[in-house]
Motif scaffolding. Structure first.
Motif: not given
Ligand code: SF4
Ligand code: SF4
Length: 301
Positions: A62-65, A162, A26, A56-59, A23
């Motif tokens: 899946d579901n980076p933590k 992830d 961002e 924004c690493c979502k692309n 997070e």
């Protein structure tokens, strides 16, 4: 378990690392655009150099933590060319010889994550800022990141995963305490890029931002300011935090007369022999091959 395995393997390789929650990417995504809008950062420099980060690493996954920032010690290397019977030596500053370190880190991450069916990938991120915000290092007045026991001779890498690390290392930007009473880098910077009265350097005056690119050298750039095959070492050499590492040399790379002639005459990379291509790639100069002949000639002249 994963944290311990990662710690053991990275530390055994002499590396340091910090982890933090995804997070936070961002939170810092607007730092550079805000600085550019406030006029603190040159707008053209911002557009050309700082707009391609993957905050924004979502692309990419899946579901980076979590994010892992890794610091590896890295020292200068030398390249030697032979031209018209004479040897010419030039410094490769610490950050450029990265392929070997990157491979080592990838091996470690593979061994830790893949067995546990977690994944990792490497987005483009502002590495110095992440290292400082995560507490891995501190900024110097020259805007380089200093890591304990490595100085600014450090290679930084950041990965997303992830797997969710418990440790969320994230805090305010820290600056080296000794910068308060030191002006060594300001005095040794030939271009006046480092300011006494503000934190951000004038990137548009930094040699690195010219000799890494195929752009004309400005009229104000004096020939004897060039000091490295790519990049610039002047502010790092002067810094007392680097005094223990300044004489350390990682490697010397020799190009014989035939190789030197081809390179300096601008032979296309693909037309070089495999052996020469390997030397260039392993020395970290593969990405800078297009500016290598010009930069070497600037130093030779
Ligand atoms: S890298 Fe060179 S030009 Fe850039 S700030 Fe440091 S000394 Fe100045
Ligand atoms: S040379 Fe001095 S002012 Fe510059 S980064 Fe190092 S300690 Fe700070």
């Amino acid at each position: 378990m994963i944290n311990n395995a990662l710690k053991t393997k990275l530390e055994a390789a002499g590396f340091q690392f910090r982890t933090f929650k995804i997070e936070h990417l961002e939170e810092i995504s607007n730092v550079f655009s805000d600085l550019a809008e406030q006029g603190i950062l040159d707008m053209n420099f911002y557009r050309d150099n700082l707009t391609n980060f993957n905050f924004c690493c979502k692309n990419m996954m899946d579901n980076p933590k979590s994010v892992i920032v890794i610091a590896s010690p890295q020292h200068k290397s030398f390249v030697e060319f032979r031209y018209e019977g004479k040897p010419y030596e030039a410094v490769i500053p610490p950050i450029y010889r990265y392929p070997e370190i990157k491979n080592k880190i990838t091996d470690i991450l593979n061994s830790v994550f893949t067995e546990s069916s977690f994944s990792f990938t490497k987005p483009v991120l502002p590495l110095k800022l992440l290292a400082v915000k995560s507490g891995l290092g501190k900024y110097g007045r020259n805007n380089l990141c200093y890591v304990p026991s490595m100085g600014s001779f450090v290679m930084l890498n950041a990965y997303i995963t992830d797997y969710e690390f418990e440790e969320d290392n994230w805090g305010d930007i820290q600056v080296l305490e000794s910068c308060k009473n030191c002006t060594a880098c300001i005095e040794n910077c030939p271009t006046g890029a480092i300011a006494n009265d503000k934190f951000l350097i004038r990137a548009q005056k930094c040699i690195t931002n010219f000799n890494e690119y195929d752009v004309p050298m400005p009229d104000w750039m004096k020939p004897d300011w060039h000091n490295s095959v790519v990049g610039c070492m002047k502010c790092q050499v002067a810094c007392p935090h680097n005094s223990s590492f300044i004489d350390m040399v990682d490697e010397r790379i020799f190009f014989n007369a035939e190789e030197s002639k081809l390179i300096l005459n601008g032979c296309a990379f693909d037309n070089l022999s495999q052996e020469t291509r390997n030397k260039i790639s392993n020395s970290g100069l593969g990405d800078y091959y297009h500016v290598l002949p010009r930069n070497m000639r600037l130093l030779m002249d």
